[in-house]
Design a protein around this motif. Structure first.
Motif, PDB file in Angstrom:
ATOM      1  N   LEU A  12     -17.901   5.723  -5.294  1.00 57.41           N
ATOM      2  CA  LEU A  12     -17.430   4.546  -6.013  1.00 57.41           C
ATOM      3  C   LEU A  12     -15.929   4.346  -5.809  1.00 57.41           C
ATOM      4  O   LEU A  12     -15.472   3.220  -5.550  1.00 57.41           O
ATOM      5  CB  LEU A  12     -17.757   4.671  -7.500  1.00 57.41           C
ATOM      6  N   LEU A  13     -15.153   5.424  -5.908  1.00 56.28           N
ATOM      7  CA  LEU A  13     -13.713   5.322  -5.666  1.00 56.28           C
ATOM      8  C   LEU A  13     -13.424   4.896  -4.232  1.00 56.28           C
ATOM      9  O   LEU A  13     -12.550   4.064  -3.977  1.00 56.28           O
ATOM     10  CB  LEU A  13     -13.025   6.663  -5.953  1.00 56.28           C
ATOM     11  N   PHE A  14     -14.165   5.469  -3.290  1.00 59.29           N
ATOM     12  CA  PHE A  14     -13.957   5.109  -1.894  1.00 59.29           C
ATOM     13  C   PHE A  14     -14.315   3.636  -1.660  1.00 59.29           C
ATOM     14  O   PHE A  14     -13.612   2.924  -0.926  1.00 59.29           O
ATOM     15  CB  PHE A  14     -14.789   6.019  -0.990  1.00 59.29           C
ATOM     16  N   GLY A  34      -4.040   4.073  -2.143  1.00 60.10           N
ATOM     17  CA  GLY A  34      -3.901   5.143  -3.137  1.00 60.10           C
ATOM     18  C   GLY A  34      -5.242   5.599  -3.684  1.00 60.10           C
ATOM     19  O   GLY A  34      -5.477   6.802  -3.856  1.00 60.10           O
ATOM     20  N   ILE A  35      -6.126   4.661  -3.961  1.00 62.08           N
ATOM     21  CA  ILE A  35      -7.450   5.015  -4.498  1.00 62.08           C
ATOM     22  C   ILE A  35      -8.270   5.766  -3.454  1.00 62.08           C
ATOM     23  O   ILE A  35      -8.943   6.759  -3.776  1.00 62.08           O
ATOM     24  CB  ILE A  35      -8.174   3.751  -4.997  1.00 62.08           C
ATOM     25  N   VAL A  36      -8.210   5.336  -2.199  1.00 64.90           N
ATOM     26  CA  VAL A  36      -8.932   6.056  -1.139  1.00 64.90           C
ATOM     27  C   VAL A  36      -8.361   7.463  -0.981  1.00 64.90           C
ATOM     28  O   VAL A  36      -9.098   8.434  -0.790  1.00 64.90           O
ATOM     29  CB  VAL A  36      -8.875   5.267   0.193  1.00 64.90           C
ATOM     30  N   SER A  37      -7.053   7.592  -1.084  1.00 67.48           N
ATOM     31  CA  SER A  37      -6.419   8.915  -1.004  1.00 67.48           C
ATOM     32  C   SER A  37      -6.903   9.824  -2.124  1.00 67.48           C
ATOM     33  O   SER A  37      -7.202  11.005  -1.895  1.00 67.48           O
ATOM     34  CB  SER A  37      -4.900   8.756  -1.063  1.00 67.48           C
ATOM     35  N   HIS A  38      -7.017   9.288  -3.330  1.00 69.02           N
ATOM     36  CA  HIS A  38      -7.511  10.091  -4.451  1.00 69.02           C
ATOM     37  C   HIS A  38      -8.984  10.448  -4.270  1.00 69.02           C
ATOM     38  O   HIS A  38      -9.407  11.550  -4.643  1.00 69.02           O
ATOM     39  CB  HIS A  38      -7.301   9.363  -5.772  1.00 69.02           C
ATOM     40  N   ALA A  39      -9.763   9.550  -3.709  1.00 70.65           N
ATOM     41  CA  ALA A  39     -11.177   9.851  -3.450  1.00 70.65           C
ATOM     42  C   ALA A  39     -11.310  10.981  -2.435  1.00 70.65           C
ATOM     43  O   ALA A  39     -12.149  11.882  -2.595  1.00 70.65           O
ATOM     44  CB  ALA A  39     -11.904   8.605  -2.961  1.00 70.65           C
ATOM     45  N   ILE A  40     -10.485  10.954  -1.399  1.00 72.04           N
ATOM     46  CA  ILE A  40     -10.521  12.020  -0.399  1.00 72.04           C
ATOM     47  C   ILE A  40     -10.084  13.341  -1.011  1.00 72.04           C
ATOM     48  O   ILE A  40     -10.686  14.398  -0.746  1.00 72.04           O
ATOM     49  CB  ILE A  40      -9.652  11.633   0.811  1.00 72.04           C
TER      50      ILE A  40
END
Length: 141
Positions: A12-14, A34-40
């Motif tokens: 969902l974050l990705f 930033g959100i993709v970075s946090h998902a990773i």
């Protein structure tokens, strides 16, 4: 945590991050990165969890001494796949500290990169008066 819930949260974050990256507004693109970075980072931390109590990366001294009587293997043996202390004792889930250190480093680098990109977006807004990507493409020729 339930693996299905964790996988759903990461996906969902990705997905949200990817959706924001494809927007026209540069601020939404930066937030999306930033959100993709946090998902990773969440995915990497989740891969470092040892479940079923079979792998324990760090033991306290009394646990190691007590574990020697119950089949604790202390020496590393790469050919057998033993990379750290392994015990058959019913410990709870542990997290690999190396993975945590790598993610902490990734968070700091991501913060610095985000600050740099925000500074660039601010300068672009001052220079051209817009942060709309299509408008900037039209202005640049």
């Amino acid at each position: 945590m339930n693996n299905a819930l964790l996988a759903l949260t990461i996906s969902l974050l990705f997905g949200i991050g990817t959706f924001l990256i494809l927007r026209r507004d540069m601020m939404k693109v930066i937030i999306g990165f930033g959100i993709v970075s946090h998902a990773i980072n969440l995915y990497i931390v989740a891969s470092g969890v040892f479940s079923e109590g079979t792998l324990v990366p760090i033991l306290e001294h009394h646990q190691a001494v007590h574990g020697l009587d119950q089949g604790l293997v202390v020496a590393d043996n790469i050919t057998s796949g033993i990379i750290g202390p392994i015990t058959t004792n019913p410990y709870t889930d542990f997290v690999d500290p190396l993975v945590q250190a790598l993610v902490l480093t990734a968070i700091v680098i991501g913060l610095a990169t985000t600050a740099f990109i925000l500074t660039l977006a601010y300068r672009i807004n001052e220079e051209y008066g817009t942060i709309d990507v299509r408008e900037l493409r039209r202005l640049w020729g």
